[in-house]
Scaffold this motif. Structure first.
Motif, PDB file in Angstrom:
ATOM      1  N   ARG A 142      -2.190  -8.080  -7.857  1.00 11.09           N
ATOM      2  CA  ARG A 142      -3.085  -7.087  -7.263  1.00 11.09           C
ATOM      3  C   ARG A 142      -2.476  -5.693  -7.289  1.00 11.09           C
ATOM      4  O   ARG A 142      -3.178  -4.704  -7.506  1.00 11.09           O
TER       5      ARG A 142
ATOM      6  N   ASP B  82       0.838  -1.198   0.000  1.00  8.88           N
ATOM      7  CA  ASP B  82       0.000   0.000   0.000  1.00  8.88           C
ATOM      8  C   ASP B  82       0.875   1.252   0.000  1.00  8.88           C
ATOM      9  O   ASP B  82       0.560   2.250  -0.663  1.00  8.88           O
TER      10      ASP B  82
ATOM     11  N   THR C   5      -8.496  -8.469 -10.225  1.00  5.02           N
ATOM     12  CA  THR C   5      -7.222  -8.839 -10.834  1.00  5.02           C
ATOM     13  C   THR C   5      -7.110 -10.362 -10.905  1.00  5.02           C
ATOM     14  O   THR C   5      -7.847 -11.081 -10.234  1.00  5.02           O
TER      15      THR C   5
ATOM     16  N   GLU D 159     -10.960 -14.560 -11.318  1.00  6.58           N
ATOM     17  CA  GLU D 159     -10.948 -13.134 -11.001  1.00  6.58           C
ATOM     18  C   GLU D 159     -10.962 -12.949  -9.489  1.00  6.58           C
ATOM     19  O   GLU D 159     -11.776 -13.553  -8.787  1.00  6.58           O
ATOM     20  N   ASP D 160     -10.029 -12.144  -8.995  1.00 10.91           N
ATOM     21  CA  ASP D 160     -10.012 -11.818  -7.572  1.00 10.91           C
ATOM     22  C   ASP D 160     -11.338 -11.149  -7.226  1.00 10.91           C
ATOM     23  O   ASP D 160     -11.700 -10.131  -7.826  1.00 10.91           O
ATOM     24  N   PRO D 161     -12.104 -11.697  -6.265  1.00 11.42           N
ATOM     25  CA  PRO D 161     -13.424 -11.134  -5.973  1.00 11.42           C
ATOM     26  C   PRO D 161     -13.377  -9.737  -5.367  1.00 11.42           C
ATOM     27  O   PRO D 161     -14.382  -9.038  -5.369  1.00 11.42           O
ATOM     28  N   VAL D 162     -12.202  -9.316  -4.862  1.00  6.76           N
ATOM     29  CA  VAL D 162     -12.075  -7.989  -4.248  1.00  6.76           C
ATOM     30  C   VAL D 162     -11.626  -6.951  -5.268  1.00  6.76           C
ATOM     31  O   VAL D 162     -12.179  -5.856  -5.350  1.00  6.76           O
ATOM     32  N   THR D 163     -10.606  -7.296  -6.081  1.00  5.80           N
ATOM     33  CA  THR D 163      -9.996  -6.305  -6.969  1.00  5.80           C
ATOM     34  C   THR D 163     -10.265  -6.552  -8.445  1.00  5.80           C
ATOM     35  O   THR D 163     -10.015  -5.664  -9.268  1.00  5.80           O
TER      36      THR D 163
ATOM     37  N   HIS E 115      -0.333 -13.560  -5.962  1.00  5.80           N
ATOM     38  CA  HIS E 115      -1.610 -12.876  -5.727  1.00  5.80           C
ATOM     39  C   HIS E 115      -1.377 -11.406  -5.383  1.00  5.80           C
ATOM     40  O   HIS E 115      -2.160 -10.542  -5.791  1.00  5.80           O
TER      41      HIS E 115
END
Length: 262
Positions: A207, A183, A253, A247-251, A203
């Protein structure tokens, strides 16, 4: 826009190009973006990063900054432009945290410019950003691996360079601190810096990367935005591992799911 480039680059650890880990490599690092380099062990990721910082000389080809070969810059001038957090750095015994972070200001010192309030502010800001201000009075060799890693990151941040190269900065860190470091890299890019990171955790790489570089055996097999370049076929080619990409469910990506081996 690209400011840091490699053309026909050959790099190794011997005296002859025949022993090169990397050979014939071309790379353009996008400016003000987060480039993440991934690949299996011993594929040349760290060697490439060290060459981009001029810690390893090129056996062939060139690395250039703003169109000028790195060899055209003197040591301090280059250190004011490019900062590097290497793998597993070692501090002298008994060195304090604040003293180590302050060493990041060395490129800004000179015969007519000694320690200043600006240097002090840079050190304080770097320790706060790396979440090590509370460790300032400790000795580096007393710290855990994760704490030491964040102290070294603070030293690199105190250097206040336009380009920051991070070689596996999440090593020894728990998941929460891994995310904090990445971050922070994202915030640095948002503030106008260019960051290049070597990561093993796919991962996290997918991301956080604006620009992904995928290596194997000293060559770049693919590069570009993760959503555009990551495929199951590419991961199998690079890691000899059959996977599914979801597909990453949050981003949104790419997320790699290894298939169960018989």
């Amino acid at each position: 826009m690209t400011r840091l480039t490699a053309h026909d680059l050959a790099v190794g650890y011997g005296s002859h190009a025949a022993g090169c880990v990397i050979e014939g490599l071309d790379l353009e690092i996008p400016d003000r973006a987060h480039t993440v380099i991934v690949g299996p062990n011993a594929c040349g990721k760290s060697t490439l990063l060290r060459a981009l910082a001029r810690l390893l000389p090129a056996a062939g080809g060139t690395v250039a900054l703003d169109g000028q070969p790195l060899t055209a810059y003197d040591g301090k001038a280059l250190a004011r432009r490019i900062g590097l957090l290497p793998q597993s750095p070692i501090a002298p015994d008994g060195l304090g945290v604040a003293d180590l972070v302050a060493r990041g200001r060395y490129p800004h010192q000179g015969l007519f410019r000694q320690w200043s309030e600006a240097d002090e502010r840079a050190v304080e800001a770097a320790m706060a950003a790396a979440d090590v201000a509370g460790l300032r009075d400790r000795h580096v060799d007393e710290l855990s691996g994760g704490q030491r890693q964040r102290v070294w990151l603070a030293m690199a941040l105190a250097q206040e360079t336009e380009l920051l190269l991070l070689d596996e900065p999440t090593t020894y860190l728990d998941l929460a601190h891994q995310l904090e470091v990445l971050d922070l890299a994202r915030r640095l890019v948002g503030g106008g810096k260019t960051v290049v990171t070597v990561l093993h955790e796919l991962h996290l790489a997918f991301r956080y990367a604006d620009h992904l570089v995928v290596m194997r055996a000293g060559r770049i097999l693919a590069q570009g935005p993760p959503r555009e370049v990551v495929t199951a076929e590419l991961i199998e080619q690079v890691y000899d591992l059959r996977v599914r990409i979801i597909e990453d469910p949050v981003t949104g990506t790419p997320l790699v799911i290894p298939e169960v081996r018989p």
